[in-house]
Design a protein around this motif. Sequence first.
Motif, PDB file in Angstrom:
ATOM      1  N   VAL A 197      45.767  67.337  56.576  1.00 31.55           N
ATOM      2  CA  VAL A 197      46.960  66.607  56.137  1.00 31.55           C
ATOM      3  C   VAL A 197      46.869  66.387  54.634  1.00 31.55           C
ATOM      4  CG1 VAL A 197      48.333  64.511  56.383  1.00 31.55           C
ATOM      5  CG2 VAL A 197      47.102  65.451  58.369  1.00 31.55           C
ATOM      6  N   THR A 198      47.817  66.932  53.895  1.00 31.52           N
ATOM      7  CA  THR A 198      47.827  66.817  52.441  1.00 31.52           C
ATOM      8  C   THR A 198      49.032  65.988  52.000  1.00 31.52           C
ATOM      9  OG1 THR A 198      49.142  68.800  52.057  1.00 31.52           O
ATOM     10  CG2 THR A 198      46.763  69.087  52.299  1.00 31.52           C
ATOM     11  N   HIS A 199      49.144  65.791  50.707  1.00 32.46           N
ATOM     12  CA  HIS A 199      50.365  65.264  50.102  1.00 32.46           C
ATOM     13  C   HIS A 199      50.486  65.892  48.719  1.00 32.46           C
ATOM     14  CE1 HIS A 199      47.984  62.502  47.610  1.00 32.46           C
ATOM     15  NE2 HIS A 199      47.420  61.993  48.702  1.00 32.46           N
ATOM     16  N   ASP A 200      51.650  65.726  48.082  1.00 35.35           N
ATOM     17  CA  ASP A 200      51.908  66.447  46.845  1.00 35.35           C
ATOM     18  C   ASP A 200      51.702  65.617  45.582  1.00 35.35           C
ATOM     19  OD1 ASP A 200      54.074  64.934  47.611  1.00 35.35           O
ATOM     20  OD2 ASP A 200      55.595  66.432  47.156  1.00 35.35           O
ATOM     21  N   ARG A 201      50.986  64.502  45.687  1.00 36.17           N
ATOM     22  CA  ARG A 201      50.562  63.789  44.477  1.00 36.17           C
ATOM     23  C   ARG A 201      49.139  64.218  44.152  1.00 36.17           C
ATOM     24  NH1 ARG A 201      50.292  57.633  45.264  1.00 36.17           N
ATOM     25  NH2 ARG A 201      48.258  58.147  46.142  1.00 36.17           N
ATOM     26  N   ALA A 202      48.959  64.849  43.013  1.00 39.47           N
ATOM     27  CA  ALA A 202      47.644  65.387  42.662  1.00 39.47           C
ATOM     28  C   ALA A 202      46.646  64.260  42.414  1.00 39.47           C
ATOM     29  CB  ALA A 202      47.753  66.261  41.418  1.00 39.47           C
ATOM     30  N   ILE A 203      45.404  64.502  42.830  1.00 42.75           N
ATOM     31  CA  ILE A 203      44.297  63.613  42.505  1.00 42.75           C
ATOM     32  C   ILE A 203      43.652  64.148  41.231  1.00 42.75           C
ATOM     33  CG2 ILE A 203      42.058  62.721  43.258  1.00 42.75           C
ATOM     34  CD1 ILE A 203      43.051  63.064  46.155  1.00 42.75           C
ATOM     35  N   VAL A 204      43.778  63.403  40.145  1.00 42.34           N
ATOM     36  CA  VAL A 204      43.251  63.855  38.861  1.00 42.34           C
ATOM     37  C   VAL A 204      41.737  63.705  38.820  1.00 42.34           C
ATOM     38  CG1 VAL A 204      43.269  63.412  36.363  1.00 42.34           C
ATOM     39  CG2 VAL A 204      45.406  63.297  37.681  1.00 42.34           C
ATOM     40  N   VAL A 205      41.248  62.600  39.360  1.00 41.67           N
ATOM     41  CA  VAL A 205      39.815  62.305  39.338  1.00 41.67           C
ATOM     42  C   VAL A 205      39.353  62.019  40.763  1.00 41.67           C
ATOM     43  CG1 VAL A 205      38.004  60.857  38.364  1.00 41.67           C
ATOM     44  CG2 VAL A 205      40.111  61.217  37.087  1.00 41.67           C
ATOM     45  N   ARG A 206      38.410  62.798  41.257  1.00 43.76           N
ATOM     46  CA  ARG A 206      37.905  62.526  42.607  1.00 43.76           C
ATOM     47  C   ARG A 206      36.984  61.309  42.561  1.00 43.76           C
ATOM     48  NH1 ARG A 206      35.607  68.109  44.146  1.00 43.76           N
ATOM     49  NH2 ARG A 206      36.333  68.842  42.149  1.00 43.76           N
ATOM     50  N   ALA A 207      37.068  60.500  43.599  1.00 46.54           N
ATOM     51  CA  ALA A 207      36.242  59.291  43.672  1.00 46.54           C
ATOM     52  C   ALA A 207      35.961  58.964  45.129  1.00 46.54           C
ATOM     53  CB  ALA A 207      36.931  58.113  42.989  1.00 46.54           C
ATOM     54  N   ASP A 208      34.697  59.044  45.511  1.00 49.66           N
ATOM     55  CA  ASP A 208      34.275  58.659  46.853  1.00 49.66           C
ATOM     56  C   ASP A 208      34.514  57.175  47.076  1.00 49.66           C
ATOM     57  OD1 ASP A 208      32.937  60.679  48.626  1.00 49.66           O
ATOM     58  OD2 ASP A 208      31.855  61.111  46.780  1.00 49.66           O
ATOM     59  N   ASP A 209      34.493  56.765  48.326  1.00 49.79           N
ATOM     60  CA  ASP A 209      34.497  55.345  48.633  1.00 49.79           C
ATOM     61  C   ASP A 209      33.216  54.708  48.110  1.00 49.79           C
ATOM     62  OD1 ASP A 209      36.955  55.295  50.179  1.00 49.79           O
ATOM     63  OD2 ASP A 209      35.852  56.371  51.729  1.00 49.79           O
ATOM     64  N   LYS A 257      44.153  63.549  53.226  1.00 44.96           N
ATOM     65  CA  LYS A 257      44.124  63.332  51.779  1.00 44.96           C
ATOM     66  C   LYS A 257      44.513  61.890  51.472  1.00 44.96           C
ATOM     67  CE  LYS A 257      45.913  65.315  47.445  1.00 44.96           C
ATOM     68  NZ  LYS A 257      46.868  66.307  46.886  1.00 44.96           N
ATOM     69  N   GLY A 258      43.696  61.243  50.651  1.00 48.40           N
ATOM     70  CA  GLY A 258      43.939  59.846  50.349  1.00 48.40           C
ATOM     71  C   GLY A 258      44.088  59.582  48.873  1.00 48.40           C
ATOM     72  N   ILE A 259      43.414  58.523  48.377  1.00 48.59           N
ATOM     73  CA  ILE A 259      43.531  58.100  46.985  1.00 48.59           C
ATOM     74  C   ILE A 259      42.625  58.920  46.068  1.00 48.59           C
ATOM     75  CG2 ILE A 259      43.239  56.166  45.397  1.00 48.59           C
ATOM     76  CD1 ILE A 259      45.545  55.770  47.290  1.00 48.59           C
ATOM     77  N   GLY A 260      41.318  58.984  46.424  1.00 46.46           N
ATOM     78  CA  GLY A 260      40.359  59.673  45.559  1.00 46.46           C
ATOM     79  C   GLY A 260      39.839  60.970  46.129  1.00 46.46           C
ATOM     80  N   PHE A 301      60.248  51.128  53.689  1.00 42.82           N
ATOM     81  CA  PHE A 301      59.843  51.040  55.097  1.00 42.82           C
ATOM     82  C   PHE A 301      59.149  52.326  55.534  1.00 42.82           C
ATOM     83  CE2 PHE A 301      61.169  51.709  59.644  1.00 42.82           C
ATOM     84  CZ  PHE A 301      60.265  50.789  60.187  1.00 42.82           C
ATOM     85  N   ALA A 302      57.914  52.163  56.044  1.00 37.37           N
ATOM     86  CA  ALA A 302      57.118  53.278  56.578  1.00 37.37           C
ATOM     87  C   ALA A 302      56.840  54.362  55.540  1.00 37.37           C
ATOM     88  CB  ALA A 302      57.793  53.883  57.814  1.00 37.37           C
ATOM     89  N   TYR A 303      56.904  53.990  54.258  1.00 38.87           N
ATOM     90  CA  TYR A 303      56.646  54.982  53.203  1.00 38.87           C
ATOM     91  C   TYR A 303      55.163  54.958  52.825  1.00 38.87           C
ATOM     92  CZ  TYR A 303      56.927  57.611  48.861  1.00 38.87           C
ATOM     93  OH  TYR A 303      56.722  58.546  47.871  1.00 38.87           O
ATOM     94  N   PRO A 304      54.441  56.052  53.056  1.00 40.40           N
ATOM     95  CA  PRO A 304      52.980  56.035  52.903  1.00 40.40           C
ATOM     96  C   PRO A 304      52.463  56.022  51.471  1.00 40.40           C
ATOM     97  CG  PRO A 304      53.726  58.151  53.787  1.00 40.40           C
ATOM     98  CD  PRO A 304      54.932  57.310  53.619  1.00 40.40           C
ATOM     99  N   PHE A 305      53.379  55.844  50.473  1.00 43.23           N
ATOM    100  CA  PHE A 305      52.934  55.801  49.081  1.00 43.23           C
ATOM    101  C   PHE A 305      53.492  54.578  48.351  1.00 43.23           C
ATOM    102  CE2 PHE A 305      52.930  60.179  50.516  1.00 43.23           C
ATOM    103  CZ  PHE A 305      51.653  60.603  50.153  1.00 43.23           C
ATOM    104  N   PRO A 322      56.103  61.181  46.334  1.00 43.23           N
ATOM    105  CA  PRO A 322      55.242  62.099  47.093  1.00 43.23           C
ATOM    106  C   PRO A 322      55.517  62.017  48.590  1.00 43.23           C
ATOM    107  CG  PRO A 322      53.973  60.775  45.540  1.00 43.23           C
ATOM    108  CD  PRO A 322      55.322  60.189  45.579  1.00 43.23           C
ATOM    109  N   LYS A 323      55.132  63.080  49.294  1.00 47.40           N
ATOM    110  CA  LYS A 323      55.346  63.135  50.736  1.00 47.40           C
ATOM    111  C   LYS A 323      54.118  63.707  51.424  1.00 47.40           C
ATOM    112  CE  LYS A 323      60.392  63.635  50.491  1.00 47.40           C
ATOM    113  NZ  LYS A 323      60.444  63.182  49.105  1.00 47.40           N
ATOM    114  N   LEU A 324      53.857  63.213  52.641  1.00 46.21           N
ATOM    115  CA  LEU A 324      52.796  63.758  53.474  1.00 46.21           C
ATOM    116  C   LEU A 324      53.226  65.106  54.045  1.00 46.21           C
ATOM    117  CD1 LEU A 324      51.560  60.728  55.629  1.00 46.21           C
ATOM    118  CD2 LEU A 324      50.307  61.870  53.797  1.00 46.21           C
ATOM    119  N   SER A 325      52.240  65.969  54.258  1.00 43.99           N
ATOM    120  CA  SER A 325      52.543  67.282  54.827  1.00 43.99           C
ATOM    121  C   SER A 325      52.801  67.222  56.329  1.00 43.99           C
ATOM    122  CB  SER A 325      51.384  68.248  54.555  1.00 43.99           C
ATOM    123  OG  SER A 325      50.198  67.804  55.199  1.00 43.99           O
TER     124      SER A 325
END
Length: 754
Positions: free
Chosen positions: A364-376, A215-218, A131-135, A193-196
């Motif tokens: 706003v960051t989170h602590d799951r690293a983005i390994v590969v950047r990818a634009d929309d 900070k999002g997916i890519g 519930f309400a977990y952003p990941f 992971p958690k949002l900052s």
Amino acid sequence: MTAAPAPDAFAAVARLFLKVNGAVQGVGMRPFVHRLATECGLAGYVRNGADGVTIEVEGARVEEFVRRLETEIPPLARIDTLLRKDMPTAGDAEFVIRESLDGETMTRIVADAATCDACLGELFDPASRYFAYPFVNCTHCGPRYTITRRLPYDRRQTSMASFPMCPDCGAAYTDVRDRRFHAEPVACPTCGPKLSHPVSEIVDAIRAGRIVALKGIGGFHLVCDARNAEAVSALRARKAREFKPFALMVANAASISAIAEASPEEKKLCSSTARPIVLMRAKPGVMAPAVSPGLSRVGVMLAYAPVHHLLFAALAGHDFAGHDPHAANDFVLVATSANPGGEPLVVDDEDATRRLVGIADLIVTHDRAIVVRADDSVAQVIAGAPSFLRRARGYVPEPIALSEDGPATLALGAHLKSTVTLTRGREAFVSQHVGDLDTAETLKFYRETIAHLIDIVGVKPELVASDLHPDYRSSQMAEEFGPPVVRVQHHAAHVAAVAAEAGLDGPALGLALDGHGLGDDGGAWGGELLLVDGANHRRLGHLASLPLPGGDRAAREPWRMGAGALAALGRSYLAATFFPDRPLAGPIADRVATGADRLATTSLGRLFDAAAALLGVRAVQDYEGQAAMELEALVDKPIAFPGGFALENRVLSFAPLLAHFALARPDARTGAALFHGTLIEGFAALACHGATATGLTSVALGGGCLMNRVLAEGLSAALAQSNLTPLLARRLPANDGGLSFGQAVLARRAFSEI
């Protein structure tokens, strides 16, 4: 009466070895296989390997298992090959999931997928531990490519390795009945992971008219209230992006109608698991004027990550408990890539603090690293089907099929809108959009992309391909990876890309219509009729050359193209009148008229600039293609100007139309309709000439100008009326974003002919 036996009830016990390749990792394939084997009463095992998924099944219903394996696969999975071999029975007592094996990579990871309905239900269910977990995610959705370092796809190979599973997540991961059975990114508020910053703080900032870096997916987005004119204007000023359009994000498909008029095809594309930005006609007066100045369409994407859905729920003033994420929501966000002008997308938390501090009010960051950047990804619907403007998140690294085997080839793309391609057997893996190779940051990203693609595809390049232009940074880097290096002509690569994507074998006739590319004669080409045959190409016709005053500056300053066109028409004396605020217009036109400035081009992109300048649409460009995009936006229906072009000796001239613009000076809307209509008629005539000369009936349409929907649809229809088959880029962009694929195709052919 005795009941009839079930199918295979008396079948002999057999054992099969199966090797499954394709998009089979990170999609719930192993839990699916486990459930299927259990339902069929089979023993054996399944496991991931670098070369795909290996299965052994034993029992009386192995044939039923194979049939269902092919027809009931998980929604994100795709089977390319299924190899089988009879095995001696082993007497296994149960079916198990074995530990994955490392080795030479022959399979692939799938693209990131938008949050599925099941996870959305849990996101807003107070009884759920998500519930309400952003990941929240499962085997059917969430990040894949952007968190994976290498294959096989296991948690230890992803950025989730630093998050040990709590007992509840561990139980879900090992429970065959759970949707998260062997879902590698599984996590919950206890262990994940958690949002900052809390969602409430982000929402308060947006409502207050502030700009948020999220900070999002890519990568990071810069977001703000799209109806707040001051916020949107502030974002433009801080990002130094005066005119280039911003993308919009809405909560769901039901919310699109508030801001845009979307066709059913556009809504379907928007709602796909890839969730691309889709261009659609904007409703006037709804958004802040600075969202997409001078354009009739706007780029719209739907919320695709759990944090987006939480934001829209809160922005609408709803409690999370029981919120319906599919109900219409009036709030609209600007959601643009978080990058200073000309630099790549920001993905690193420390980098965000350094590079975005002067742009965003809240980071706003989170602590799951983005390994590969990818634009929309950015797409539109052309002639009833999707077509890319930018291919990245949601689609990469899905490969493009090749019709033949060849050496592992690394193709380095162009200088602008760059991508790279790496081939493996009959697969071509085209990277996410990298961008223009003008800055140190983008070059770093470019190198990262190459290294990661080599890791994820698992092959070492045997051959390197690059553009013919020696000044492209990508061409200069080719020597770092070669030899052997094959230099590929720009427009031949455009035609080859479209033809190969369509599966066209044999010679290909094509129109390559773009802004610039080095021709075989050393000139600036861009309006070409080509025959591509094997590794070779031949120029069958082209656009008449136009003066190019100032060289590359003319691409940034369309008034120069307008002045040059007037001089070419013998009316250099009109330049000062047409461009009164450009003191150099008259002298430049005189230099062209007297032959003192001999630079010229056959580029259709520069012809668009000349027309835009003469029609008063755009004198100076803030971003590449702005003049052409604004000209396209004025067209309701293209209309051919009678006698507006001439086709002689395979050279197509639009001088009669330009002369009409110079003398009659039609208004911009009328002129735009005449320009597009006449282009369509003229290039259709040129293509028909090529078809007659070669006997070919298919025409590949490539190059950046084919991203103009009016031109692409009109030209396709005109060719079809002449009994020719138009081929449009569908799985890759028609512009330089698809160029590396065409380079790879032609380089492999050239290498095989040595």
